[in-house]
Design a protein around this motif. Structure first.
Motif, PDB file in Angstrom:
ATOM      1  N   ARG A 127       0.848  -1.196   0.000  1.00 45.78           N
ATOM      2  CA  ARG A 127       0.000   0.000   0.000  1.00 45.78           C
ATOM      3  C   ARG A 127       0.876   1.237   0.000  1.00 45.78           C
ATOM      4  NH1 ARG A 127       0.182  -2.245   4.946  1.00 45.78           N
ATOM      5  NH2 ARG A 127       0.729  -0.944   6.737  1.00 45.78           N
ATOM      6  N   GLN A 128       0.228   2.382  -0.173  1.00 44.10           N
ATOM      7  CA  GLN A 128       0.936   3.651  -0.088  1.00 44.10           C
ATOM      8  C   GLN A 128       0.007   4.708   0.484  1.00 44.10           C
ATOM      9  OE1 GLN A 128       1.852   4.244  -4.307  1.00 44.10           O
ATOM     10  NE2 GLN A 128       0.333   5.878  -4.393  1.00 44.10           N
ATOM     11  N   PHE A 129       0.579   5.764   1.012  1.00 45.21           N
ATOM     12  CA  PHE A 129      -0.231   6.883   1.492  1.00 45.21           C
ATOM     13  C   PHE A 129       0.590   8.168   1.449  1.00 45.21           C
ATOM     14  CE2 PHE A 129       1.498   4.518   5.106  1.00 45.21           C
ATOM     15  CZ  PHE A 129       2.130   5.485   5.871  1.00 45.21           C
ATOM     16  N   GLY A 130      -0.134   9.290   1.407  1.00 45.98           N
ATOM     17  CA  GLY A 130       0.489  10.600   1.311  1.00 45.98           C
ATOM     18  C   GLY A 130       0.592  11.074  -0.128  1.00 45.98           C
ATOM     19  N   ARG A 131       0.677  12.379  -0.291  1.00 45.40           N
ATOM     20  CA  ARG A 131       0.950  13.014  -1.563  1.00 45.40           C
ATOM     21  C   ARG A 131       1.583  14.372  -1.277  1.00 45.40           C
ATOM     22  NH1 ARG A 131      -3.223  16.697  -2.895  1.00 45.40           N
ATOM     23  NH2 ARG A 131      -5.090  16.520  -1.577  1.00 45.40           N
ATOM     24  N   PRO A 132       2.236  14.996  -2.240  1.00 46.16           N
ATOM     25  CA  PRO A 132       2.918  16.264  -1.959  1.00 46.16           C
ATOM     26  C   PRO A 132       1.946  17.342  -1.476  1.00 46.16           C
ATOM     27  CG  PRO A 132       3.689  15.330  -4.031  1.00 46.16           C
ATOM     28  CD  PRO A 132       2.517  14.497  -3.600  1.00 46.16           C
ATOM     29  N   GLY A 133       2.382  18.100  -0.490  1.00 41.11           N
ATOM     30  CA  GLY A 133       1.558  19.181   0.033  1.00 41.11           C
ATOM     31  C   GLY A 133       1.898  19.514   1.464  1.00 41.11           C
ATOM     32  N   LYS A 134       1.136  20.436   2.050  1.00 42.31           N
ATOM     33  CA  LYS A 134       1.397  20.922   3.399  1.00 42.31           C
ATOM     34  C   LYS A 134       0.295  20.586   4.394  1.00 42.31           C
ATOM     35  CE  LYS A 134       4.225  24.875   1.893  1.00 42.31           C
ATOM     36  NZ  LYS A 134       5.471  24.419   2.562  1.00 42.31           N
ATOM     37  N   LYS A 135      -0.823  20.066   3.921  1.00 46.76           N
ATOM     38  CA  LYS A 135      -1.933  19.769   4.812  1.00 46.76           C
ATOM     39  C   LYS A 135      -1.681  18.483   5.589  1.00 46.76           C
ATOM     40  CE  LYS A 135      -5.339  22.001   1.778  1.00 46.76           C
ATOM     41  NZ  LYS A 135      -6.570  21.806   0.969  1.00 46.76           N
ATOM     42  N   LEU A 136      -2.536  18.228   6.589  1.00 47.57           N
ATOM     43  CA  LEU A 136      -2.468  16.976   7.317  1.00 47.57           C
ATOM     44  C   LEU A 136      -2.619  15.807   6.345  1.00 47.57           C
ATOM     45  CD1 LEU A 136      -2.402  15.627  10.161  1.00 47.57           C
ATOM     46  CD2 LEU A 136      -4.910  15.630  10.067  1.00 47.57           C
ATOM     47  N   GLY A 137      -1.723  14.853   6.425  1.00 45.45           N
ATOM     48  CA  GLY A 137      -1.763  13.703   5.521  1.00 45.45           C
ATOM     49  C   GLY A 137      -0.957  13.894   4.259  1.00 45.45           C
ATOM     50  N   GLN A 138      -0.538  15.139   3.988  1.00 48.19           N
ATOM     51  CA  GLN A 138       0.326  15.416   2.845  1.00 48.19           C
ATOM     52  C   GLN A 138       1.769  15.541   3.319  1.00 48.19           C
ATOM     53  OE1 GLN A 138      -1.449  18.965   1.152  1.00 48.19           O
ATOM     54  NE2 GLN A 138      -3.015  17.787   0.057  1.00 48.19           N
ATOM     55  N   LEU A 139       2.715  15.408   2.387  1.00 46.34           N
ATOM     56  CA  LEU A 139       4.119  15.323   2.771  1.00 46.34           C
ATOM     57  C   LEU A 139       4.980  16.250   1.930  1.00 46.34           C
ATOM     58  CD1 LEU A 139       4.253  11.435   3.099  1.00 46.34           C
ATOM     59  CD2 LEU A 139       4.415  13.056   4.995  1.00 46.34           C
ATOM     60  N   GLY A 140       5.981  16.838   2.582  1.00 49.11           N
ATOM     61  CA  GLY A 140       6.954  17.682   1.910  1.00 49.11           C
ATOM     62  C   GLY A 140       8.345  17.117   2.097  1.00 49.11           C
ATOM     63  N   ARG A 141       8.764  16.303   1.185  1.00 48.44           N
ATOM     64  CA  ARG A 141      10.043  15.583   1.202  1.00 48.44           C
ATOM     65  C   ARG A 141      10.240  14.818   2.512  1.00 48.44           C
ATOM     66  NH1 ARG A 141      16.310  17.611   0.029  1.00 48.44           N
ATOM     67  NH2 ARG A 141      17.108  15.527  -0.343  1.00 48.44           N
ATOM     68  N   PRO A 142       9.511  13.719   2.679  1.00 47.43           N
ATOM     69  CA  PRO A 142       9.708  12.890   3.869  1.00 47.43           C
ATOM     70  C   PRO A 142      11.126  12.342   3.915  1.00 47.43           C
ATOM     71  CG  PRO A 142       8.448  11.701   2.208  1.00 47.43           C
ATOM     72  CD  PRO A 142       8.570  13.115   1.722  1.00 47.43           C
ATOM     73  N   MET A 143      11.712  12.349   5.100  1.00 54.52           N
ATOM     74  CA  MET A 143      13.096  11.911   5.278  1.00 54.52           C
ATOM     75  C   MET A 143      13.133  10.628   6.111  1.00 54.52           C
ATOM     76  SD  MET A 143      14.861  14.065   3.462  1.00 54.52           S
ATOM     77  CE  MET A 143      16.534  13.835   4.048  1.00 54.52           C
ATOM     78  N   ASN A 144      14.007  10.583   7.104  1.00 57.03           N
ATOM     79  CA  ASN A 144      14.134   9.376   7.907  1.00 57.03           C
ATOM     80  C   ASN A 144      12.856   9.089   8.686  1.00 57.03           C
ATOM     81  OD1 ASN A 144      16.922   8.340   7.548  1.00 57.03           O
ATOM     82  ND2 ASN A 144      17.464  10.407   8.200  1.00 57.03           N
ATOM     83  N   LEU A 145      12.525   7.810   8.814  1.00 59.10           N
ATOM     84  CA  LEU A 145      11.287   7.346   9.437  1.00 59.10           C
ATOM     85  C   LEU A 145      11.585   6.608  10.734  1.00 59.10           C
ATOM     86  CD1 LEU A 145       9.565   5.783   6.276  1.00 59.10           C
ATOM     87  CD2 LEU A 145       9.394   8.146   7.109  1.00 59.10           C
ATOM     88  N   THR A 146      10.603   6.638  11.635  1.00 58.00           N
ATOM     89  CA  THR A 146      10.690   5.874  12.876  1.00 58.00           C
ATOM     90  C   THR A 146       9.321   5.290  13.193  1.00 58.00           C
ATOM     91  OG1 THR A 146      12.483   7.184  13.815  1.00 58.00           O
ATOM     92  CG2 THR A 146      11.099   5.999  15.361  1.00 58.00           C
ATOM     93  N   ILE A 147       9.299   4.027  13.595  1.00 57.05           N
ATOM     94  CA  ILE A 147       8.070   3.406  14.071  1.00 57.05           C
ATOM     95  C   ILE A 147       8.206   3.179  15.565  1.00 57.05           C
ATOM     96  CG2 ILE A 147       6.643   1.326  14.003  1.00 57.05           C
ATOM     97  CD1 ILE A 147       7.306   1.130  11.014  1.00 57.05           C
ATOM     98  N   ALA A 148       7.251   3.702  16.318  1.00 58.26           N
ATOM     99  CA  ALA A 148       7.269   3.552  17.769  1.00 58.26           C
ATOM    100  C   ALA A 148       5.845   3.622  18.295  1.00 58.26           C
ATOM    101  CB  ALA A 148       8.105   4.662  18.411  1.00 58.26           C
ATOM    102  N   ARG A 149       5.568   2.791  19.308  1.00 63.64           N
ATOM    103  CA  ARG A 149       4.259   2.817  19.974  1.00 63.64           C
ATOM    104  C   ARG A 149       3.109   2.658  18.972  1.00 63.64           C
ATOM    105  NH1 ARG A 149       4.983   5.625  25.053  1.00 63.64           N
ATOM    106  NH2 ARG A 149       2.948   6.632  24.875  1.00 63.64           N
ATOM    107  N   GLY A 150       3.349   1.846  17.925  1.00 62.89           N
ATOM    108  CA  GLY A 150       2.322   1.560  16.936  1.00 62.89           C
ATOM    109  C   GLY A 150       2.029   2.683  15.971  1.00 62.89           C
ATOM    110  N   GLU A 151       2.950   3.652  15.855  1.00 65.95           N
ATOM    111  CA  GLU A 151       2.754   4.771  14.951  1.00 65.95           C
ATOM    112  C   GLU A 151       4.012   5.018  14.122  1.00 65.95           C
ATOM    113  OE1 GLU A 151      -0.350   7.652  17.330  1.00 65.95           O
ATOM    114  OE2 GLU A 151       1.769   7.758  17.914  1.00 65.95           O
ATOM    115  N   LEU A 152       3.819   5.682  12.981  1.00 63.75           N
ATOM    116  CA  LEU A 152       4.919   6.048  12.093  1.00 63.75           C
ATOM    117  C   LEU A 152       5.189   7.538  12.235  1.00 63.75           C
ATOM    118  CD1 LEU A 152       6.870   5.283   9.701  1.00 63.75           C
ATOM    119  CD2 LEU A 152       5.041   6.098   8.195  1.00 63.75           C
TER     120      LEU A 152
END
Length: 325
Positions: free
Chosen positions: A86-111
């Motif tokens: 699956r995939q999620f997100g698209r370019p933008g500034k609103k909640l759920g949108q992303l502006g060049r996502p970088m390093n990721l962390t998963i903790a406490r069941g969240e990304l």
């Protein structure tokens, strides 16, 4: 006279050789583990499912791999064999949108997603549902200027690599400020100073490891931010190089269950592994486009069984490696 000059020249050569050999022994450690072997790779440049445009970050659960697909402004999710899910997100500034996502962390069941262009940390459920935004642009407490990575403590506090602000911030789960390491907007090579920090990771006992990007080193701190040590090249003072234990821009960092530290050594096109006290253990990778070669290692994540997933930035793919037996 000539014989005397020859003796002097010979002495200089011998002295230089002794210094070189001594320096090599002191500053270029030998491997203490057998290393890693290539298993698989997936990806390729594009905008379709399973393709990437400048992948920059990665995190894993017990069964899934999450990739920050930076230029496509999205997160893609795969199983451990590289099958797209699956995939999620698209370019933008609103909640759920992303502006060049970088390093990721998963903790406490969240990304947790560090957004370089949007100067914030965005939190998603693992199914892709956007949940909240932490921070915003600026150089004040709790603000960011191109955050590169985030680590989450057991009680939900955040450590954030604040790239252009030359600091690492410690925040509560709601984003309120606790403390910072480094001087805002001030570059330095001493301990507790940074030269564009790119990522952070936590050890099993709460130790904080910082990828001190353009200082070509790793810094380690205690849970309250107390400086512990630094490593990378002679004296870890921004001397870069291709030798074991040295770096040429540190862009990603991760730890395993035993507290070992894995480092994405960007321009050296490899991954290096250290113990939590900075002892060099092993490395793998070389420059190229073939299977098992890299074109700029930018990020990595470690599965519970020791498998290492590496983001191969220039080749727009993900690689999977496992320890040699």
């Amino acid at each position: 006279m000539r014989r005397w000059l020859n003796r002097i020249a010979g002495g200089i050569i011998v002295f230089a050789a002794i210094v070189f050999i001594g320096g090599w022994i002191v500053f270029v450690p030998s491997a203490k583990e057998p290393g890693y072997e290539f298993i698989a790779a997936w990806g390729g440049r594009g905008t379709g499912p399973g393709q990437f445009r400048d992948p920059t970050g990665i995190a894993v659960t017990d069964t899934e791999v999450f990739i920050a697909d930076a230029r496509n402004g999205r997160i893609q999710v795969f199983d451990f064999s590289g099958r797209f899910k699956r995939q999620f997100g698209r370019p933008g500034k609103k909640l759920g949108q992303l502006g060049r996502p970088m390093n990721l962390t998963i903790a406490r069941g969240e990304l947790y997603v560090a957004e370089y262009f949007n100067d914030r940390i965005q939190v998603f459920a693992l199914d892709g549902t956007p949940k909240r935004i932490i921070g915003g642009p600026g150089n004040g407490p709790g603000q960011f200027d191109a955050p590169g990575g985030v680590a989450v403590t057991a009680d939900g506090d955040l450590w954030v690599a604040d790239f252009y602000n030359q600091r690492v911030q410690h925040l509560r789960a709601d984003g309120s400020f606790i403390r910072q390491i480094g001087k805002t907007r001030k570059i330095g090579i001493a301990g507790r100073r940074f030269n564009y920090p790119t990522d952070v990771a936590l050890g099993p006992k709460g130790a904080l490891f910082v990828a001190d990007g353009y200082n070509d080193r790793v810094q380690a701190f205690g849970p309250s931010g107390t400086f512990l040590r630094k490593w990378g090249g002679p004296f870890a003072i921004n001397i870069f190089g291709p030798f074991r234990g040295w770096f040429a821009t540190v862009t990603g960092i991760a730890t395993d269950a035993e507290g070992n530290v894995f480092v994405a050594d960007f321009y050296n096109n490899r991954v290096q592994k250290f113990s939590g006290n900075g002892t060099f253990l092993a490395s793998f990778g070389e420059k190229g486009t073939k299977a098992g070669q890299f074109s700029f290692t930018i990020a990595l994540a470690i599965a519970k069984d020791g498998t290492v997933f590496v983001v191969d930035f220039g080749n727009n793919r993900v690689q999977k490696w496992r320890p040699k037996r």
